[in-house]
Scaffold this active site. Structure first.
Site, PDB file in Angstrom:
ATOM      1  N   ASP A  52       9.994 -47.825-123.669  1.00 37.22           N
ATOM      2  CA  ASP A  52       9.607 -48.464-122.413  1.00 37.22           C
ATOM      3  C   ASP A  52       8.606 -49.589-122.567  1.00 37.22           C
ATOM      4  O   ASP A  52       8.046 -50.040-121.581  1.00 37.22           O
ATOM      5  CB  ASP A  52       9.030 -47.391-121.463  1.00 37.22           C
ATOM      6  CG  ASP A  52       8.860 -47.900-120.042  1.00 37.22           C
ATOM      7  OD1 ASP A  52       9.682 -48.722-119.603  1.00 37.22           O
ATOM      8  OD2 ASP A  52       7.906 -47.482-119.374  1.00 37.22           O
ATOM      9  N   HIS A  83       1.240 -48.964-122.940  1.00 38.56           N
ATOM     10  CA  HIS A  83       2.037 -50.038-122.347  1.00 38.56           C
ATOM     11  C   HIS A  83       1.984 -50.151-120.830  1.00 38.56           C
ATOM     12  O   HIS A  83       2.697 -50.990-120.255  1.00 38.56           O
ATOM     13  CB  HIS A  83       3.498 -49.938-122.824  1.00 38.56           C
ATOM     14  CG  HIS A  83       4.253 -48.757-122.327  1.00 38.56           C
ATOM     15  ND1 HIS A  83       4.595 -47.710-123.144  1.00 38.56           N
ATOM     16  CD2 HIS A  83       4.748 -48.441-121.118  1.00 38.56           C
ATOM     17  CE1 HIS A  83       5.262 -46.813-122.457  1.00 38.56           C
ATOM     18  NE2 HIS A  83       5.362 -47.226-121.213  1.00 38.56           N
ATOM     19  N   HIS A 127       9.614 -38.738-121.126  1.00 39.69           N
ATOM     20  CA  HIS A 127       8.765 -39.922-121.273  1.00 39.69           C
ATOM     21  C   HIS A 127       7.547 -39.747-120.370  1.00 39.69           C
ATOM     22  O   HIS A 127       7.669 -39.729-119.147  1.00 39.69           O
ATOM     23  CB  HIS A 127       9.548 -41.171-120.879  1.00 39.69           C
ATOM     24  CG  HIS A 127       8.743 -42.426-120.959  1.00 39.69           C
ATOM     25  ND1 HIS A 127       8.471 -43.055-122.147  1.00 39.69           N
ATOM     26  CD2 HIS A 127       8.136 -43.167-119.999  1.00 39.69           C
ATOM     27  CE1 HIS A 127       7.749 -44.128-121.917  1.00 39.69           C
ATOM     28  NE2 HIS A 127       7.526 -44.215-120.619  1.00 39.69           N
ATOM     29  N   ASP A 181       4.083 -41.434-119.482  1.00 39.74           N
ATOM     30  CA  ASP A 181       3.168 -42.556-119.613  1.00 39.74           C
ATOM     31  C   ASP A 181       1.742 -42.033-119.744  1.00 39.74           C
ATOM     32  O   ASP A 181       1.283 -41.218-118.934  1.00 39.74           O
ATOM     33  CB  ASP A 181       3.265 -43.475-118.402  1.00 39.74           C
ATOM     34  CG  ASP A 181       4.539 -44.307-118.407  1.00 39.74           C
ATOM     35  OD1 ASP A 181       4.936 -44.741-119.499  1.00 39.74           O
ATOM     36  OD2 ASP A 181       5.125 -44.526-117.332  1.00 39.74           O
TER      37      ASP A 181
END
Length: 1000
Positions: free
Chosen positions: A369, A573, A257, A259
């Protein structure tokens, strides 16, 4: 803890772990400190490098140091030994990421592998002859999070982060790794973890403890390498005992993951992606069974631009089916805050990119997420060709637990999406036995299903999956006491899960996250830029399409695609929700301003082309009006503006027109708001509206993310003396509080709306500013706009689920109603609010709607939102939901005036109350067809028609990707009228086929 396990753990730490490295030889190190921002390899390879000693500090915050490493293996590798380059940049053991990282290159610029806190050793850096000659791009990224301390820090902005080195180069050696000892290490770890986790009276546990004791006896602690094989042979039967038939079946999917921005800027994400993918591809070269899934087309696009050689290798693995594009979105966006068209375009942009580059669309939505999930998402996803959703964030809920891990999620319009929450409760799994057992024991649907997905790998710069993870998972393939584990693709998991669970339980409505409620308000400038540019993109496409059809103006498809992609990136996000460092938001605000300027230029160009030569004053209105049942989008003669009058009444001011009468008292409070047609007063007796309230805002943790319910105990009403005066058609209110001040203009605008425009100079810290409007309506629920419709939420706290929704999100409007009467509150850039019931003087209850205006969290940006802000709010007494929809568009899509030769016929009009045109554009494939996206906004079944003002060769219903759909809403086309039958909140996209030879 059993003695055998304690003994194994000490042996692992003191003997087996150190014995993995059989020999080491230091390499020669030289360094060049890149000035300013990162540079490409081609520039770094030409730089002058100076000798650099191990043990020397390096790396001011956010700087880059290039190391040149040269050396050779300490001896020729024997069978079972492998030479690897081992580099420690000064990593701390506390976290797998959030600190220094590196990427190794060959001398001719080919990326090899990345370095991360738990990934120090790189076999790919060793040449065939055992020599080493590589360049290492080392990033001195600071640990902004500081072990979850959430302390205000200057490290989130390069200008304030300082110049002192953060790291020390601790080690740079070529080592010989004993693969047999590494295998023993994995054997012991897995069995020791399993023994610790099993019940004390378990037969399986007792037999594992016997095996561990026997293995320790077989291992000569003074000659671990020489006796490792003997110890492994003792353990083999315990590892070969198969899983029981009823064990949970886990599909493990490699993942990292990453970001797209968070505690680092976007430019650093681009490098994190390259480091991680280099690691993944290296593992794929070693392990033919390894499968990896990656979302976010934007990150692939960055890799293609920055590291074309890596991208080419990745594309080959995609063709093999081992590297799996997932999600189908441009980025893993927030889903509460983006507008409807923007959320649709996340799928359009992402899926089209995957289709163009790899020939795949992807079947699912991958959003582990994001901070809650809009009820509009199932329909949007299915219209983009997606069949399933993966997320994990709901496991963070602070009050209630969603009672399923595998279920069917029913959205706003009734569309259902097969959904899975990995019961391992993380998207960064490491494949340990405790995680596997948690997945099985935590699985809420174990009575009816056995399958679960496990995403494994270190994210956010941690380097992704590791060799150690693969060794552990290999031992758990079929191991008594734990679930079975098979490395596979998300598609394989979802197909198997759907086949197994043919009638899943249903969860209806939004997937509200009971956490991170402050993200609806933090970093207001970023949110305001997003709202503004979403609507400017709507206008730019509408007017460009109209100009292309009416006057053959060139359609700016390339520019529009680029601008859409930029806005979509900024909806990631941790960007749009306001939970990133100052650097990220400084850039986001500047980027939004640049996007605004370019869109305004595109709009002006299209309108000028449409208006032509002349001096007539024309009006361009892109705001639909679903109230009248006919919504035309075109350029025509303006109607004379109507303004409300302002008079003084001795203790304040009165604003009135034919629709509304409002009274503002001497303290700037709204004491009366009367709907003239009904005579209904909307301010409850004894209350005042337009009241600002200041709260202490000290979340337990996750400062920019969270608003804790305890904030309500600290309300301070800002209702003291204020400067109040009349100014033309407006009442002006000036108020000072703390170190801050605000100025408001209250005026009446056409449509029965009291418009309140506010400028705030915000200088508070750790405060929350609310704007309150008591409403004399007894409403059981408040309707709040979401994408392509609205949801209704309770205004009471009867259940724990209701009570947990003490802060919620909305888009352009909210509506409080009782039979026969309602009040709407609209806004131009406010996303957070709370709505409760209050006692009404004289009996009964009224409603209190409060908008969340500003916060002042101190982590991760210690200066969050300080400075000047502007926003507008409108109150509409006597409003229906359809009035709220119209006013919500109107406050965000203002009328434009242009001078030209005469009116321009609109491309289309819509007949049917409550049916709203969201987008008018030309087709993505460039063939000149017109694409119209509309939706039913009131939540009822209805019939409507699109009246076309252009010649055409047919109208067809299409999906979001503009591919044909079997008609479900389009019931017929009669000449220029496309007739529709819509179910509640239905989204419909129509493709109007333009005649051959008339393509734009």
């Amino acid at each position: 803890m059993p003695r055998a396990v304690d003994r194994v753990r000490r042996i692992l730490e003191e003997r087996v772990g150190p014995a993995v490295v059989r020999a080491a030889a230091p390499v020669e190190v030289s360094a060049w400190h890149a000035p300013g921002e990162p540079v490409p390899f081609a520039e770094a390879v030409r730089a002058e490098y100076a000798p650099f000693a191990v043990g020397t500090p390096w790396g001011a915050p956010w700087s880059t140091t290039w190391f040149r490493l040269r050396g050779a293996a300490p001896a020729a590798p024997a069978p079972g030994l492998r030479a690897e380059l081992l580099v420690d940049l000064g990593f701390s053991a506390g976290a797998p990421g959030f600190q220094a990282e590196g990427l190794l290159y060959t001398p001719d610029g080919v990326p090899v592998e990345g370095l991360a806190p738990r990934r120090h050793s790189v076999p790919g850096a060793i040449a065939a002859d055992g020599s080493v000659d590589v360049l290492l791009e080392a990033a001195a990224n600071p640990d902004v999070l500081r072990d979850l301390s959430f302390a205000p820090t200057p490290l989130g902005e390069r200008a304030t982060a300082g110049l002192e080195p953060l790291y020390v180069l601790r080690r740079a050696d070529v080592v010989l790794v004993d693969l047999e000892v590494r295998g023993l290490e994995a054997d012991l770890v897995v069995l020791a973890e399993l023994a610790s986790a099993l019940p004390e009276d378990s037969t399986r546990r007792a037999r594992i403890l016997v095996a561990l004791d026997a293995a320790c006896a077989a291992l000569d602690l003074d000659d671990v390498a020489g006796t490792a094989a003997r110890a492994r042979a003792v353990l083999a039967p315990a590892l070969a005992s198969p899983a029981v038939p009823s064990a949970q079946a886990i599909t493990a999917v490699g993942h990292a993951h990453i970001d797209s921005a968070w505690l680092w800027p976007i430019r650093e994400t681009r490098r994190k992606v390259a480091r991680t993918i280099a690691n993944v591809l290296a593992l794929m070269d070693e392990d033919p069974g390894f499968v990896y899934a990656m979302s976010s087309a934007q990150q692939y696009a960055w890799l293609e631009e920055d590291q074309p050689a890596l991208f080419a290798r990745l594309a080959e693995r995609v063709r093999e089916g081992r590297f799996v594009p997932v999600g189908g979105m441009w980025v893993e966006s927030d889903t509460n805050l983006p507008g409807g068209e923007a959320l649709a375009r996340q799928f359009v942009a992402g899926t089209r990119w995957f289709r163009d580059r790899f020939g795949v669309d992807g079947e699912g939505v991958w959003l582990p997420d994001s901070f809650g999930y809009t009820a509009a998402l199932p329909q949007i996803a299915r219209l983009a060709g997606k069949r399933w959703l993966l997320t994990q964030k709901a496991s963070w809920n602070d009050t209630n637990r969603i009672p399923h891990h595998t279920f069917s999620w029913e959205g706003l319009d009734g569309t259902r999406l097969f959904t899975h929450f990995p019961p391992v409760d993380t998207y960064n799994a490491d494949g340990s036995v405790p995680e596997l057992l948690h997945s099985e024991r935590n699985f809420a649907d174990a009575a009816v299903a056995t399958r679960a997905l496990l995403p494994f790998g270190h994210g956010d710069g941690g380097g992704g999956p590791t060799r150690e993870m693969l060794l552990r998972l290999a031992r758990a393939r079929s191991l008594e006491g734990v679930p079975t584990v098979e490395i596979g693709t998300p598609q394989a998991f979802y197909r198997a899960a759907e086949e197994e669970l043919t009638e899943p339980a249903v969860w209806a409505g939004e997937l509200y996250l009971e956490l991170h409620r402050g993200t609806y308000t933090s970093q207001r400038r970023t949110k305001q830029g997003n709202r503004r540019n979403e609507h400017l993109l709507r206008e730019a496409e509408l007017w460009a399409a109209t100009a292309a059809i009416r006057v053959a103006a060139p359609y700016p498809a390339v520019a529009l695609e680029r601008l859409w992609r930029h806005v979509l990136l900024l909806q990631f996000h941790d960007i749009l929700p306001g939970s990133a460092i100052a650097w990220v938001h400084r850039e986001a605000v500047a980027d939004h301003a640049a996007i605004t300027a370019e869109l305004e230029a595109l709009i002006a160009s299209s309108l000028a082309a449409l208006a032509g030569e002349g001096d007539a004053l024309l009006l361009a209105n892109a705001a639909p009006d679903p109230r009248r049942g006919v919504a035309a989008l075109g350029v025509g003669a303006p109607t004379p503006p109507r303004s409300g009058a302002v008079t003084a009444d001795g203790s304040g001011f009165v604003l009135e027109d034919e629709a509304v009468r409002a009274v503002v008292d001497a303290e700037g409070m709204l004491v009366s708001l009367v709907h003239r047609a009904s005579g209904r007063e909307t301010v409850p007796p004894g209350t005042r509206g337009n009241r600002f309230q200041l709260h202490e805002d000290h979340p337990v943790r996750w400062d920019a993310w969270d608003v804790d319910r305890e904030y309500r105990a600290t309300a301070v009403d800002l209702d003291g003396p204020a400067e109040v005066r009349a100014d033309g058609d407006a009442v002006v209110v000036v108020r000072r509080f703390g170190r801050s001040s605000l100025e408001q203009r209250l005026r009446l605008v056409p449509g029965g709306e009291l418009r309140i425009e506010t400028t705030v100079d915000w200088q508070e810290r750790e405060k929350l500013l609310k704007l309150a409007f008591p409403v004399d309506v007894r409403a059981e629920r408040v309707a709040s706009e979401v994408q392509f419709g609205h949801v209704e939420r309770a205004t009471h706290a009867n259940t724990s689920w209701d009570a947990a929704r003490f802060e919620t999100s909305q888009h352009r409007w909210q509506h409080l109603g009782e039979p026969g009467f309602g009040v709407a509150v609209v806004n131009d850039s406010v996303y957070g609010s709370d709505t409760t019931r209050i006692r009404r003087e004289g009996g009964g209850t009224a409603s209190l709607l409060r908008l969340s205006i500003l916060r002042a969290a101190r982590f991760p940006d210690p200066e969050q939102d300080r400075g000047a802000h502007r926003f507008a709010v409108g109150l509409l007494p006597g409003a229906r939901v359809v009035d709220a929809v119209a006013a919500g568009y109107r406050i965000n899509l203002l009328e434009r005036t242009v001078r030209g030769g005469g009116a321009v016929e609109p491309l289309l009009a819509v007949e049917g109350e409550g049916v709203v045109v969201e987008s008018v554009k030309l087709a993505e494939d460039g063939d000149g067809d017109i694409v119209v996206r509309l939706y039913e906004a009131l939540g009822r079944s209805t019939e409507a028609a699109v009246v076309l003002g252009v010649a055409h060769e047919g109208v067809e219903e299409v999906d979001l990707l503009e591919d044909p759909l079997a008609p479900s809403a389009l019931v017929g086309v009669d000449g220029g009228r496309a007739r529709l039958r819509l179910r509640p909140f239905r989204i419909v996209t129509l493709r109007v086929r333009r005649p051959h030879g008339r393509r734009a």
